[in-house]
Design a protein around this motif. Structure first.
Motif, PDB file in Angstrom:
ATOM      1  N   ARG A 128       0.866  -1.120   0.076  1.00 24.74           N
ATOM      2  CA  ARG A 128       0.047   0.035   0.059  1.00 24.74           C
ATOM      3  C   ARG A 128       0.774   1.276  -0.012  1.00 24.74           C
ATOM      4  O   ARG A 128       0.606   2.109  -0.780  1.00 24.74           O
ATOM      5  CB  ARG A 128      -0.930  -0.180   1.129  1.00 24.74           C
ATOM      6  N   GLU A 129       1.949   1.056   0.768  1.00 26.07           N
ATOM      7  CA  GLU A 129       2.806   2.538   0.701  1.00 26.07           C
ATOM      8  C   GLU A 129       3.640   2.698  -0.533  1.00 26.07           C
ATOM      9  O   GLU A 129       3.766   3.824  -0.565  1.00 26.07           O
ATOM     10  CB  GLU A 129       3.619   2.311   2.171  1.00 26.07           C
ATOM     11  N   ALA A 130       4.086   1.583  -1.051  1.00 28.92           N
ATOM     12  CA  ALA A 130       4.803   1.812  -2.146  1.00 28.92           C
ATOM     13  C   ALA A 130       3.627   2.277  -3.225  1.00 28.92           C
ATOM     14  O   ALA A 130       4.024   2.975  -4.287  1.00 28.92           O
ATOM     15  CB  ALA A 130       5.341   0.475  -2.657  1.00 28.92           C
ATOM     16  N   ALA A 131       2.567   1.763  -3.399  1.00 27.29           N
ATOM     17  CA  ALA A 131       1.670   2.240  -4.470  1.00 27.29           C
ATOM     18  C   ALA A 131       1.175   3.635  -4.187  1.00 27.29           C
ATOM     19  O   ALA A 131       0.966   4.287  -5.134  1.00 27.29           O
ATOM     20  CB  ALA A 131       0.386   1.135  -4.327  1.00 27.29           C
ATOM     21  N   ARG A 132       1.071   4.081  -2.924  1.00 29.91           N
ATOM     22  CA  ARG A 132       0.961   5.481  -2.700  1.00 29.91           C
ATOM     23  C   ARG A 132       1.727   6.364  -2.976  1.00 29.91           C
ATOM     24  O   ARG A 132       1.508   7.533  -3.602  1.00 29.91           O
ATOM     25  CB  ARG A 132       0.358   5.589  -1.307  1.00 29.91           C
ATOM     26  N   LYS A 133       3.320   6.191  -2.994  1.00 25.31           N
ATOM     27  CA  LYS A 133       4.354   6.749  -3.164  1.00 25.31           C
ATOM     28  C   LYS A 133       4.566   7.054  -4.758  1.00 25.31           C
ATOM     29  O   LYS A 133       5.096   8.016  -4.977  1.00 25.31           O
ATOM     30  CB  LYS A 133       5.537   6.336  -2.398  1.00 25.31           C
ATOM     31  N   ILE A 193      -3.259  -1.933  -3.567  1.00 23.26           N
ATOM     32  CA  ILE A 193      -2.826  -1.095  -4.622  1.00 23.26           C
ATOM     33  C   ILE A 193      -3.770  -0.298  -5.284  1.00 23.26           C
ATOM     34  O   ILE A 193      -3.421   1.175  -5.248  1.00 23.26           O
ATOM     35  CB  ILE A 193      -2.324  -2.047  -5.901  1.00 23.26           C
ATOM     36  N   TYR A 194      -4.993  -0.618  -5.587  1.00 21.18           N
ATOM     37  CA  TYR A 194      -5.778   0.304  -6.284  1.00 21.18           C
ATOM     38  C   TYR A 194      -6.600   1.148  -5.456  1.00 21.18           C
ATOM     39  O   TYR A 194      -7.076   2.276  -5.938  1.00 21.18           O
ATOM     40  CB  TYR A 194      -6.606  -0.718  -7.110  1.00 21.18           C
ATOM     41  N   GLU A 195      -6.560   1.038  -4.191  1.00 17.08           N
ATOM     42  CA  GLU A 195      -7.516   1.962  -3.250  1.00 17.08           C
ATOM     43  C   GLU A 195      -6.354   3.275  -3.165  1.00 17.08           C
ATOM     44  O   GLU A 195      -6.856   4.589  -2.798  1.00 17.08           O
ATOM     45  CB  GLU A 195      -7.486   1.375  -1.969  1.00 17.08           C
ATOM     46  N   ARG A 244      -0.461  -2.007 -13.553  1.00 12.44           N
ATOM     47  CA  ARG A 244      -0.015  -1.996 -12.002  1.00 12.44           C
ATOM     48  C   ARG A 244       0.466  -3.246 -11.675  1.00 12.44           C
ATOM     49  O   ARG A 244       1.177  -3.505 -10.757  1.00 12.44           O
ATOM     50  CB  ARG A 244      -1.115  -1.614 -10.944  1.00 12.44           C
ATOM     51  N   ILE A 245      -0.155  -4.459 -12.207  1.00 15.31           N
ATOM     52  CA  ILE A 245       0.119  -5.994 -11.944  1.00 15.31           C
ATOM     53  C   ILE A 245       1.102  -6.611 -12.733  1.00 15.31           C
ATOM     54  O   ILE A 245       0.928  -6.581 -13.827  1.00 15.31           O
ATOM     55  CB  ILE A 245      -1.051  -6.586 -11.647  1.00 15.31           C
ATOM     56  N   GLY A 246       2.404  -6.568 -12.108  1.00 14.85           N
ATOM     57  CA  GLY A 246       3.310  -7.470 -13.284  1.00 14.85           C
ATOM     58  C   GLY A 246       3.709  -8.789 -12.847  1.00 14.85           C
ATOM     59  O   GLY A 246       4.729  -9.218 -13.340  1.00 14.85           O
ATOM     60  N   ASP A 247       2.815  -9.392 -11.700  1.00 18.62           N
ATOM     61  CA  ASP A 247       3.025 -10.715 -11.352  1.00 18.62           C
ATOM     62  C   ASP A 247       2.245 -11.437 -12.297  1.00 18.62           C
ATOM     63  O   ASP A 247       1.092 -11.568 -12.292  1.00 18.62           O
ATOM     64  CB  ASP A 247       2.765 -10.761  -9.945  1.00 18.62           C
ATOM     65  N   PRO A 248       2.754 -12.298 -13.055  1.00 23.46           N
ATOM     66  CA  PRO A 248       2.159 -12.956 -14.022  1.00 23.46           C
ATOM     67  C   PRO A 248       1.187 -14.225 -13.285  1.00 23.46           C
ATOM     68  O   PRO A 248       0.064 -14.545 -14.092  1.00 23.46           O
ATOM     69  CB  PRO A 248       3.142 -13.603 -14.950  1.00 23.46           C
ATOM     70  N   ARG A 249       1.489 -14.425 -12.299  1.00 28.36           N
ATOM     71  CA  ARG A 249       0.837 -15.555 -11.617  1.00 28.36           C
ATOM     72  C   ARG A 249      -0.579 -15.008 -11.160  1.00 28.36           C
ATOM     73  O   ARG A 249      -1.771 -15.686 -11.160  1.00 28.36           O
ATOM     74  CB  ARG A 249       1.535 -15.972 -10.534  1.00 28.36           C
TER      75      ARG A 249
END
Length: 498
Positions: A62-67, A169-171, A230-235
């Motif tokens: 969450r913090e990384a997404a905010r920054k 992430i999206y919030e 935003r999502i780079g995790d293929p899984r």
């Protein structure tokens, strides 16, 4: 947590898809606090004691997404751990309908730790397979039906766990005027924001819009493309693709799904918000920067209202919306999308031109009407329960009362109290007191009619006075329980201020 910067070209004509300054400026028109403040929430909901250990990793996400709004998260699946899945299971509704697996919540609970451990192991070695959604149809007030997709129990568990991760992430990205299916936001928050915006800004025209068959029209490729920003995790993306492509089962027949996401699926609301975030929210923020007059926006899922100061900008926006939505496989509902004159000067202007009172519009269960305060004659908005939906509710209650005709009065009274209280809890807003009283009176009359049919002497023994005494004993009294929109709206802003 691994992440890298998203270098993809923006979907909207702006320098950044989620520029913080642009967002703050745009949201100030609704007098909303920034969506990036909406982070006061638990990583995982409260569940049995084992799951009280919350993931510190989600706080870091969450913090990384905010920054950094351009960051792509390349390692997220490890957050779908045993405790997360365990919490997701206990977050599900215990009495929810079963899917094609026919496994109930209570059956799964009997050996829940072993079941969750097996599910966790299958997810992380890539052996998890999504099952088709069970298609059912529920009636709508207009006589049509709405298709719902019921996922299997394990699909619900995994979807809930993934939703919690994605919400972290999206919030941080979602804009202030988006209210549907978001933590800490409700339909009444959207209603309050709309009333405050129309009464405090220079709104003269209202675009009441609805997207036709939205959940069934979501383009899978566009959705994955938006998620990949935003999502780079293929899984994680692979899991979402499995749900989208699992198909539906109806009357024992399987059919593939090449477009849309099932209404009723746990992940569908978040995926829908992501889709409209890029298709509508960011675009309308960019579009209204070129407007000379005020523009206010409130969206709840696929239902949104836009207020305009200038008529020419309102018509231009409607035309542009048709083009914009067509690019992403969507279209506005021709019967539910209208541009009407509405606002603090609408009554005066229409009286000056010898025209009828301003038109009304419906939003989130209420008909919105231009009105004036009794004391000072100031402009205000009255909200009344939509008459068509109230009649449909009466019909459903009457059908259930007939089925319960010969049940003990106390038992029927307890059931009816819960139904009426639930309706009042939502509709008890200021200016709607007449509808509340009428609702309780009509329910009382329906109950009386059923009681009188229990015996031949029912009409003579059950008078209206006697029925009113029974109703006072069992039914809640109608009263306004929600505050005025500006009171709750200002309180919410103050509580969320930093």
């Amino acid at each position: 947590m691994n992440a890298n910067r998203n270098s993809d070209e923006s979907i909207v004509p702006a320098t950044s898809a989620n520029n913080g300054a642009a967002e703050a400026s745009a949201e100030s028109i609704e007098e909303r606090d920034s969506a990036k403040r909406n982070d006061v929430q638990a990583d995982l909901p409260r569940t049995p004691s084992r799951t009280q250990r919350k993931s510190s990793g989600l706080h870091g996400v969450r913090e990384a997404a905010r920054k950094d709004s351009t960051l792509r998260f390349t390692a997220l699946l490890h957050h779908i751990n045993f405790d997360c899945l365990y919490a997701a299971f206990f977050n599900l509704k215990k009495t929810a309908a079963v899917g094609v697996d026919e496994v109930t919540w209570h059956e799964y609970e009997q050996d829940v730790e072993a079941n969750i451990a097996d599910l966790h192991e299958r997810i992380h070695r890539g052996a998890y397979r999504a099952k088709p959604s069970l298609r059912i149809h529920i009636p709508k007030p207009d006589g049509r039906t709405r298709p719902l997709g019921i996922a299997s129990l394990e699909d619900k568990i995994v979807q809930q766990a993934v939703v919690w991760v994605l919400q972290s992430i999206y919030e941080q990205d979602f804009v202030g005027f988006s209210y549907g299916f978001r933590p800490g936001r409700s339909q009444h928050n959207a209603l309050d924001a709309l009333s405050v915006a129309i009464t405090s800004k220079k709104v003269n025209w209202i675009l009441d819009a609805d997207i036709e068959g939205f959940f069934d029209a979501i383009d899978h490729e566009w959705l994955i493309s938006f998620l990949e920003r935003r999502i780079g995790d293929p899984r994680i993306l692979r899991l979402i693709r499995k749900w989208l492509r699992a198909g539906v089962s109806e009357d024992g027949e399987w059919s593939p799904t090449t477009v849309g996401t099932p209404q009723g699926a746990v992940a569908s609301p978040l995926l829908a918000n992501v889709y409209l975030h890029y298709v509508f929210d960011l675009w309308i923020q960019w579009w209204r920067k070129s407007c000379r007059g005020d523009v206010v926006i409130v969206r709840y899922a696929d239902d949104f209202v836009i207020g305009f100061e200038n008529h020419n900008e309102a018509t231009a926006c409607l035309e542009a919306l048709h083009i914009r939505f067509a690019q992403f496989g969507l279209k506005l509902h021709k019967d539910k999308t209208r541009l009407i004159e509405f606002g603090k000067y609408a009554i005066e202007r229409r009286e000056r031109h010898s025209e009828s009172r301003p038109e009304t519009f419906n939003f989130l269960g209420f008909t919105h009407k231009c009105a004036q305060t009794k004391e000072h004659g100031r402009f205000t908005i009255h909200r009344h329960s939509i008459a068509k939906r109230v009649r449909a509710t009466f019909q459903k209650i009457n059908e259930q009362l007939r089925k319960r005709m010969h049940r003990p009065l106390g038992e029927t009274g307890r059931w009816l109290r819960s139904v009426v209280q639930g309706w009042l809890n939502y509709h008890a807003v200021p200016s709607n007191s007449h509808c509340l009283c009428r609702f309780v009176d009509e329910v009382t009359r329906l109950w009386l009619a059923v009681i009188r049919r229990r015996s031949q002497r029912g009409r003579s023994t059950w008078t209206w006075d006697r029925m009113q005494r029974l109703a006072r004993l069992h039914l809640p009294r109608p009263r306004i329980t929600h505050p005025y929109p500006n009171q709750r709206f200002r309180a919410r802003l103050k509580a969320g201020a930093v």
